[in-house]
Design a protein around this motif. Structure first.
Motif, PDB file in Angstrom:
ATOM      1  N   PRO A 178       0.848  -1.036   0.002  1.00 15.01           N
ATOM      2  CA  PRO A 178       0.018  -0.142   0.062  1.00 15.01           C
ATOM      3  C   PRO A 178       0.826   1.251   0.057  1.00 15.01           C
ATOM      4  O   PRO A 178       2.015   1.105   0.640  1.00 15.01           O
ATOM      5  N   ALA A 179       0.367   2.357  -0.630  1.00 16.85           N
ATOM      6  CA  ALA A 179       1.072   3.562  -0.470  1.00 16.85           C
ATOM      7  C   ALA A 179       0.054   4.626  -0.443  1.00 16.85           C
ATOM      8  O   ALA A 179      -0.894   4.786  -0.885  1.00 16.85           O
ATOM      9  N   ALA A 180       0.572   5.635   0.580  1.00 21.23           N
ATOM     10  CA  ALA A 180      -0.288   6.574   1.092  1.00 21.23           C
ATOM     11  C   ALA A 180       0.229   8.016   0.711  1.00 21.23           C
ATOM     12  O   ALA A 180       1.416   7.968   0.262  1.00 21.23           O
ATOM     13  N   THR A 181      -0.434   9.175   0.546  1.00 25.57           N
ATOM     14  CA  THR A 181       0.125  10.073   0.129  1.00 25.57           C
ATOM     15  C   THR A 181      -0.767  11.481   0.724  1.00 25.57           C
ATOM     16  O   THR A 181      -1.794  11.340   0.994  1.00 25.57           O
ATOM     17  N   ASN A 182       0.139  12.561   0.815  1.00 28.52           N
ATOM     18  CA  ASN A 182      -0.691  13.941   0.872  1.00 28.52           C
ATOM     19  C   ASN A 182      -0.586  15.078  -0.223  1.00 28.52           C
ATOM     20  O   ASN A 182      -0.765  16.336   0.071  1.00 28.52           O
ATOM     21  N   VAL A 183      -0.048  14.591  -1.518  1.00 30.79           N
ATOM     22  CA  VAL A 183       0.360  15.442  -2.398  1.00 30.79           C
ATOM     23  C   VAL A 183      -0.744  16.494  -2.917  1.00 30.79           C
ATOM     24  O   VAL A 183      -0.422  17.685  -3.493  1.00 30.79           O
ATOM     25  N   GLY A 184      -1.891  16.058  -2.729  1.00 26.45           N
ATOM     26  CA  GLY A 184      -3.168  16.920  -3.210  1.00 26.45           C
ATOM     27  C   GLY A 184      -3.301  18.077  -2.539  1.00 26.45           C
ATOM     28  O   GLY A 184      -3.897  18.958  -2.807  1.00 26.45           O
ATOM     29  N   VAL A 185      -2.700  18.241  -1.279  1.00 25.80           N
ATOM     30  CA  VAL A 185      -2.452  19.432  -0.416  1.00 25.80           C
ATOM     31  C   VAL A 185      -2.003  20.512  -1.173  1.00 25.80           C
ATOM     32  O   VAL A 185      -2.218  21.767  -0.847  1.00 25.80           O
ATOM     33  N   PHE A 186      -0.916  20.226  -1.707  1.00 25.62           N
ATOM     34  CA  PHE A 186      -0.139  21.142  -2.405  1.00 25.62           C
ATOM     35  C   PHE A 186      -0.116  21.314  -3.916  1.00 25.62           C
ATOM     36  O   PHE A 186       0.142  22.237  -4.438  1.00 25.62           O
ATOM     37  N   TRP A 187      -0.363  20.028  -4.533  1.00 19.72           N
ATOM     38  CA  TRP A 187      -0.352  20.030  -6.117  1.00 19.72           C
ATOM     39  C   TRP A 187      -1.799  19.520  -6.208  1.00 19.72           C
ATOM     40  O   TRP A 187      -2.005  18.369  -6.202  1.00 19.72           O
ATOM     41  N   PRO A 188      -2.890  20.203  -6.792  1.00 24.02           N
ATOM     42  CA  PRO A 188      -4.211  19.728  -6.915  1.00 24.02           C
ATOM     43  C   PRO A 188      -4.573  18.952  -8.084  1.00 24.02           C
ATOM     44  O   PRO A 188      -3.590  18.926  -8.967  1.00 24.02           O
ATOM     45  N   ARG A 189      -5.493  18.331  -8.061  1.00 27.41           N
ATOM     46  CA  ARG A 189      -5.681  17.418  -9.268  1.00 27.41           C
ATOM     47  C   ARG A 189      -6.049  18.188 -10.746  1.00 27.41           C
ATOM     48  O   ARG A 189      -5.733  17.830 -11.573  1.00 27.41           O
ATOM     49  N   LYS A 190      -6.340  19.263 -10.321  1.00 33.06           N
ATOM     50  CA  LYS A 190      -6.574  20.170 -11.653  1.00 33.06           C
ATOM     51  C   LYS A 190      -6.292  21.618 -10.966  1.00 33.06           C
ATOM     52  O   LYS A 190      -6.361  21.961 -10.004  1.00 33.06           O
ATOM     53  N   GLY A 191      -5.811  22.415 -12.121  1.00 36.12           N
ATOM     54  CA  GLY A 191      -5.519  23.840 -11.755  1.00 36.12           C
ATOM     55  C   GLY A 191      -3.792  23.936 -11.763  1.00 36.12           C
ATOM     56  O   GLY A 191      -2.920  22.950 -11.943  1.00 36.12           O
ATOM     57  N   ILE A 192      -3.546  25.372 -11.911  1.00 35.78           N
ATOM     58  CA  ILE A 192      -2.101  25.606 -11.763  1.00 35.78           C
ATOM     59  C   ILE A 192      -1.296  25.867 -10.305  1.00 35.78           C
ATOM     60  O   ILE A 192      -0.328  25.342 -10.384  1.00 35.78           O
ATOM     61  N   LEU A 193      -2.126  26.500  -9.637  1.00 32.08           N
ATOM     62  CA  LEU A 193      -1.394  26.876  -8.340  1.00 32.08           C
ATOM     63  C   LEU A 193      -0.947  25.559  -7.514  1.00 32.08           C
ATOM     64  O   LEU A 193      -1.180  24.621  -7.231  1.00 32.08           O
ATOM     65  N   ARG A 194       0.698  25.945  -7.256  1.00 30.08           N
ATOM     66  CA  ARG A 194       1.250  24.993  -6.414  1.00 30.08           C
ATOM     67  C   ARG A 194       1.875  25.527  -5.149  1.00 30.08           C
ATOM     68  O   ARG A 194       2.018  26.753  -5.069  1.00 30.08           O
ATOM     69  N   LYS A 195       1.627  25.047  -4.102  1.00 25.34           N
ATOM     70  CA  LYS A 195       1.864  25.576  -2.665  1.00 25.34           C
ATOM     71  C   LYS A 195       2.935  25.079  -2.186  1.00 25.34           C
ATOM     72  O   LYS A 195       3.446  23.885  -2.292  1.00 25.34           O
ATOM     73  N   PRO A 196       3.649  25.841  -1.481  1.00 25.89           N
ATOM     74  CA  PRO A 196       4.898  25.422  -0.632  1.00 25.89           C
ATOM     75  C   PRO A 196       4.578  24.400   0.506  1.00 25.89           C
ATOM     76  O   PRO A 196       3.414  24.383   1.024  1.00 25.89           O
ATOM     77  N   GLY A 197       5.407  23.617   0.849  1.00 28.63           N
ATOM     78  CA  GLY A 197       5.344  22.582   2.054  1.00 28.63           C
ATOM     79  C   GLY A 197       5.976  21.027   1.647  1.00 28.63           C
ATOM     80  O   GLY A 197       6.950  21.203   0.754  1.00 28.63           O
ATOM     81  N   LEU A 198       5.791  20.080   2.326  1.00 25.89           N
ATOM     82  CA  LEU A 198       6.177  18.783   2.257  1.00 25.89           C
ATOM     83  C   LEU A 198       5.359  17.978   1.991  1.00 25.89           C
ATOM     84  O   LEU A 198       4.399  17.441   2.454  1.00 25.89           O
ATOM     85  N   ALA A 199       5.452  17.504   0.615  1.00 28.66           N
ATOM     86  CA  ALA A 199       4.568  16.555  -0.189  1.00 28.66           C
ATOM     87  C   ALA A 199       5.371  15.058   0.189  1.00 28.66           C
ATOM     88  O   ALA A 199       6.482  14.846  -0.302  1.00 28.66           O
TER      89      ALA A 199
END
Length: 250
Positions: A178-199
């Motif tokens: 299994p693999a878990a993630t939080n990447v959508g908090v910073f890099w959305p499934r759609k759209g341009i805006l990328r947020k700083p943080g730890l993915a």
């Protein structure tokens, strides 16, 4: 405004570099599959590097990276979780939607590393395509990655786990990581805006082969969702707000 400008520049150069690297690696990839693996891995590592200094988005892969022949059942929130997995897994191949096979550059490289394309709109046909592609595909039998929810699911959105993962689990007779993630908090499934943080993408303890399908699916969902929620909370996102939505198909 500055964050938007940086995001636009980052996304623009990211796709420009995809084309440049494709030109560079394609002659090698045509004659030797190792060239295709090298190309996609180099590109994914480049994206991780540029995300760090251009938009302040750091990335981390936790847990033991699977290098043996296994099935990987991963949470899917955006293109970034694909990038993180491909940047570290030695011989990745994905179960992917058929439309991606027609995408310029991306589609050809996906086929070259052995990804299996399925028609998500026809469930029974998709199951047959998936099993046949895994049985008879010409890619080395290493790490097969499937997204159990079948689509990108935004943080805080609920979507069912589909039976296709259990079919592959039974068909291959392999452990499932299994693999878990939080990447959508910073890099959305759609759209341009990328947020700083730890993915983060985190590989969890393997589920051994041989479990009944229902038991396997319940266990997979429980560990992936629980750990993904914890990673999102670590990133400062409340993964279970009141009135959680239903996921849309992407």
């Amino acid at each position: 405004m500055l964050r938007w400008a940086r995001s636009v520049l980052f996304v623009g150069q990211m796709y420009a570099m995809m084309a440049i690297m494709a030109v560079f690696f394609t002659p090698w990839a045509i004659f030797d599959r190792r060239g295709a693996y090298a190309g996609v891995r180099t590109y994914c590592r480049y994206v991780r590097w540029t995300a760090r200094w251009m938009v302040g988005l750091r990335t981390e892969v936790r847990g033991r990276v699977p290098v043996e022949e296994v099935l990987i059942g991963s949470k899917h929130q955006s293109f970034l979780d694909i990038i993180l997995i491909v940047s570290v897994v030695p011989r990745p191949k994905f179960i992917m939607k058929k439309e991606l096979g027609r995408a310029p550059i991306l589609g050809w490289y996906a086929k070259r590393i052995g990804c299996v394309a399925v028609d998500r709109g026809r469930r029974r046909a998709a199951m047959r395509q998936m099993v046949e592609g895994v049985r008879h595909g010409d890619a080395p039998p290493r790490q097969l990655i499937i997204y159990p929810q079948g689509t990108r699911v935004a943080p805080g959105v609920k979507a069912p786990y589909k039976i296709g993962t259990a079919v592959l689990y039974e068909e291959t007779g392999q452990p499932c990581v299994p693999a878990a993630t939080n990447v959508g908090v910073f890099w959305p499934r759609k759209g341009i805006l990328r947020k700083p943080g730890l993915a983060v993408v985190e590989f969890l303890e393997p589920i051994p082969p041989g479990l009944p399908a229902e038991t396997f699916m319940a266990r997979l969902e429980q560990v992936v969702e629980t750990r993904s929620d914890a990673l999102m909370a670590e990133a400062g996102f409340d993964p279970r707000p009141p009135g959680r939505e239903s996921a849309e198909e992407s």
